[in-house]
Design a protein around this motif. Structure first.
Motif, mmCIF file in Angstrom:
data_model
loop_
_atom_site.group_PDB
_atom_site.id
_atom_site.type_symbol
_atom_site.label_atom_id
_atom_site.label_comp_id
_atom_site.label_asym_id
_atom_site.label_seq_id
_atom_site.Cartn_x
_atom_site.Cartn_y
_atom_site.Cartn_z
ATOM 1 N N MET A 1 0.826 -1.203 0.000
ATOM 2 C CA MET A 1 0.000 0.000 0.000
ATOM 3 C C MET A 1 0.867 1.262 0.000
ATOM 4 O O MET A 1 0.502 2.255 -0.612
ATOM 5 N N PHE A 2 2.001 1.199 0.693
ATOM 6 C CA PHE A 2 2.897 2.352 0.777
ATOM 7 C C PHE A 2 3.372 2.771 -0.616
ATOM 8 O O PHE A 2 3.371 3.963 -0.952
ATOM 9 N N ILE A 3 3.755 1.799 -1.434
ATOM 10 C CA ILE A 3 4.256 2.097 -2.782
ATOM 11 C C ILE A 3 3.176 2.764 -3.625
ATOM 12 O O ILE A 3 3.453 3.709 -4.365
ATOM 13 N N TYR A 4 1.941 2.273 -3.511
ATOM 14 C CA TYR A 4 0.861 2.879 -4.293
ATOM 15 C C TYR A 4 0.528 4.289 -3.811
ATOM 16 O O TYR A 4 0.100 5.133 -4.598
ATOM 17 N N THR A 5 0.731 4.563 -2.542
ATOM 18 C CA THR A 5 0.543 5.922 -2.032
ATOM 19 C C THR A 5 1.593 6.859 -2.635
ATOM 20 O O THR A 5 1.253 7.953 -3.121
ATOM 21 N N ILE A 6 2.847 6.427 -2.609
ATOM 22 C CA ILE A 6 3.924 7.232 -3.209
ATOM 23 C C ILE A 6 3.679 7.389 -4.704
ATOM 24 O O ILE A 6 3.843 8.481 -5.265
ATOM 25 N N LEU A 7 3.267 6.312 -5.362
ATOM 26 C CA LEU A 7 2.964 6.370 -6.797
ATOM 27 C C LEU A 7 1.848 7.372 -7.075
ATOM 28 O O LEU A 7 1.955 8.200 -7.988
ATOM 29 N N GLY A 8 0.791 7.319 -6.287
ATOM 30 C CA GLY A 8 -0.338 8.237 -6.477
ATOM 31 C C GLY A 8 0.060 9.695 -6.293
ATOM 32 O O GLY A 8 -0.330 10.560 -7.081
ATOM 33 N N ILE A 9 0.842 9.972 -5.253
ATOM 34 C CA ILE A 9 1.299 11.344 -5.006
ATOM 35 C C ILE A 9 2.182 11.821 -6.161
ATOM 36 O O ILE A 9 2.026 12.940 -6.657
ATOM 37 N N PHE A 37 13.717 2.390 -4.705
ATOM 38 C CA PHE A 37 14.896 1.567 -4.453
ATOM 39 C C PHE A 37 15.048 1.243 -2.970
ATOM 40 O O PHE A 37 15.285 0.090 -2.596
ATOM 41 N N VAL A 38 14.915 2.257 -2.114
ATOM 42 C CA VAL A 38 15.117 2.054 -0.673
ATOM 43 C C VAL A 38 14.051 1.119 -0.103
ATOM 44 O O VAL A 38 14.364 0.162 0.627
ATOM 45 N N TYR A 39 12.801 1.357 -0.409
ATOM 46 C CA TYR A 39 11.711 0.536 0.136
ATOM 47 C C TYR A 39 11.829 -0.910 -0.329
ATOM 48 O O TYR A 39 11.735 -1.834 0.491
ATOM 49 N N ASN A 40 12.005 -1.112 -1.630
ATOM 50 C CA ASN A 40 12.075 -2.479 -2.140
ATOM 51 C C ASN A 40 13.318 -3.214 -1.640
ATOM 52 O O ASN A 40 13.264 -4.410 -1.369
ATOM 53 N N THR A 41 14.424 -2.489 -1.480
ATOM 54 C CA THR A 41 15.632 -3.107 -0.936
ATOM 55 C C THR A 41 15.444 -3.441 0.544
ATOM 56 O O THR A 41 15.851 -4.516 1.000
ATOM 57 N N ALA A 42 14.817 -2.529 1.292
ATOM 58 C CA ALA A 42 14.603 -2.763 2.726
ATOM 59 C C ALA A 42 13.649 -3.932 2.972
ATOM 60 O O ALA A 42 13.829 -4.688 3.934
ATOM 61 N N THR A 43 12.655 -4.092 2.127
ATOM 62 C CA THR A 43 11.676 -5.161 2.353
ATOM 63 C C THR A 43 12.090 -6.492 1.748
ATOM 64 O O THR A 43 11.747 -7.541 2.292
ATOM 65 N N LEU A 44 12.821 -6.468 0.629
ATOM 66 C CA LEU A 44 13.156 -7.718 -0.063
ATOM 67 C C LEU A 44 14.653 -7.973 -0.215
ATOM 68 O O LEU A 44 15.050 -8.950 -0.856
ATOM 69 N N GLY A 45 15.485 -7.086 0.305
ATOM 70 C CA GLY A 45 16.927 -7.261 0.211
ATOM 71 C C GLY A 45 17.438 -7.050 -1.205
ATOM 72 O O GLY A 45 16.933 -6.202 -1.950
ATOM 73 N N LEU A 46 18.429 -7.848 -1.591
ATOM 74 C CA LEU A 46 19.033 -7.724 -2.919
ATOM 75 C C LEU A 46 18.002 -7.953 -4.022
ATOM 76 O O LEU A 46 18.022 -7.273 -5.054
ATOM 77 N N GLU A 47 17.082 -8.874 -3.784
ATOM 78 C CA GLU A 47 16.025 -9.137 -4.764
ATOM 79 C C GLU A 47 15.161 -7.884 -4.984
ATOM 80 O O GLU A 47 14.752 -7.587 -6.100
ATOM 81 N N GLY A 48 14.887 -7.148 -3.936
ATOM 82 C CA GLY A 48 14.127 -5.903 -4.040
ATOM 83 C C GLY A 48 14.887 -4.833 -4.793
ATOM 84 O O GLY A 48 14.310 -4.080 -5.572
ATOM 85 N N PHE A 49 16.201 -4.766 -4.549
ATOM 86 C CA PHE A 49 17.032 -3.809 -5.279
ATOM 87 C C PHE A 49 17.007 -4.122 -6.773
ATOM 88 O O PHE A 49 16.870 -3.225 -7.600
#
Length: 170
Positions: A1-9, A37-49
């Motif tokens: 949900m956080f990503i979609y909020t940032i996307l919407g803004i 980059f920061v959110y996906n890396t923090a939540t999924l590690g290298l795979e998120g990056f």
């Protein structure tokens, strides 16, 4: 949900600035890229990056050639790259399909509105016959001053919203 909020803004601010000033601001797109980059890396590690990196590169690549040819501004490219960094490659790919379709419809509408429907149809068939040869351009009396443009951020926002809505319904 956080990503979609940032996307919407990001989409809302970009839509407003592109319509009003014909600019998509770095102060909007660059933080969105960084957050992706920061959110996906923090939540999924290298795979998120890698998820964000692939999405970022895909988004930039989809609009790079039109940018190089002068068909759109760098802000449009960065906005789609930000969408990719936030949402990944597949979301960006499907968004791009909707963006291209909506951008095409807007372009056709503006051409028909400015040149008239009959002239647009006549020009289309004439161009198809002569395949944009120099003879066709001379006979149609084309000139560069009659170009039609619109803020492509509108198509980017609408296309991305289509993917958000359709993605939820899948």
């Amino acid at each position: 949900m956080f990503i979609y909020t940032i996307l919407g803004i990001t989409l809302l601010i970009s839509l407003i600035t592109d319509v009003r000033k014909r600019k998509i601001l770095n102060i909007v797109t660059l933080p969105a890229i960084l957050i992706g980059f920061v959110y996906n890396t923090a939540t999924l590690g290298l795979e998120g990056f890698l998820f964000s990196g692939k999405g970022f590169l895909a988004g930039a690549a989809f609009l790079l050639i039109p940018y190089i040819l002068g068909g759109m501004g760098a802000g449009d490219v960065k906005l789609l790259a930000a969408i990719g960094a936030l949402t990944g490659t597949m979301f960006t790919f499907y968004s791009f399909i909707y963006i291209a379709l909506i951008g095409g419809f807007i372009s056709v509408f503006l051409i028909m509105k400015n040149k008239g429907i009959w002239n647009s149809i006549k020009s289309f068939f004439f161009i198809m016959v002569f395949l944009r040869s120099s003879i066709g351009s001379i006979l149609l009396n084309e000139n560069k001053k009659s170009s039609i443009s619109f803020p492509y951020g509108v198509a980017i926002v609408l296309g991305t919203l289509c993917e958000v809505i359709i993605g939820v319904m899948k």
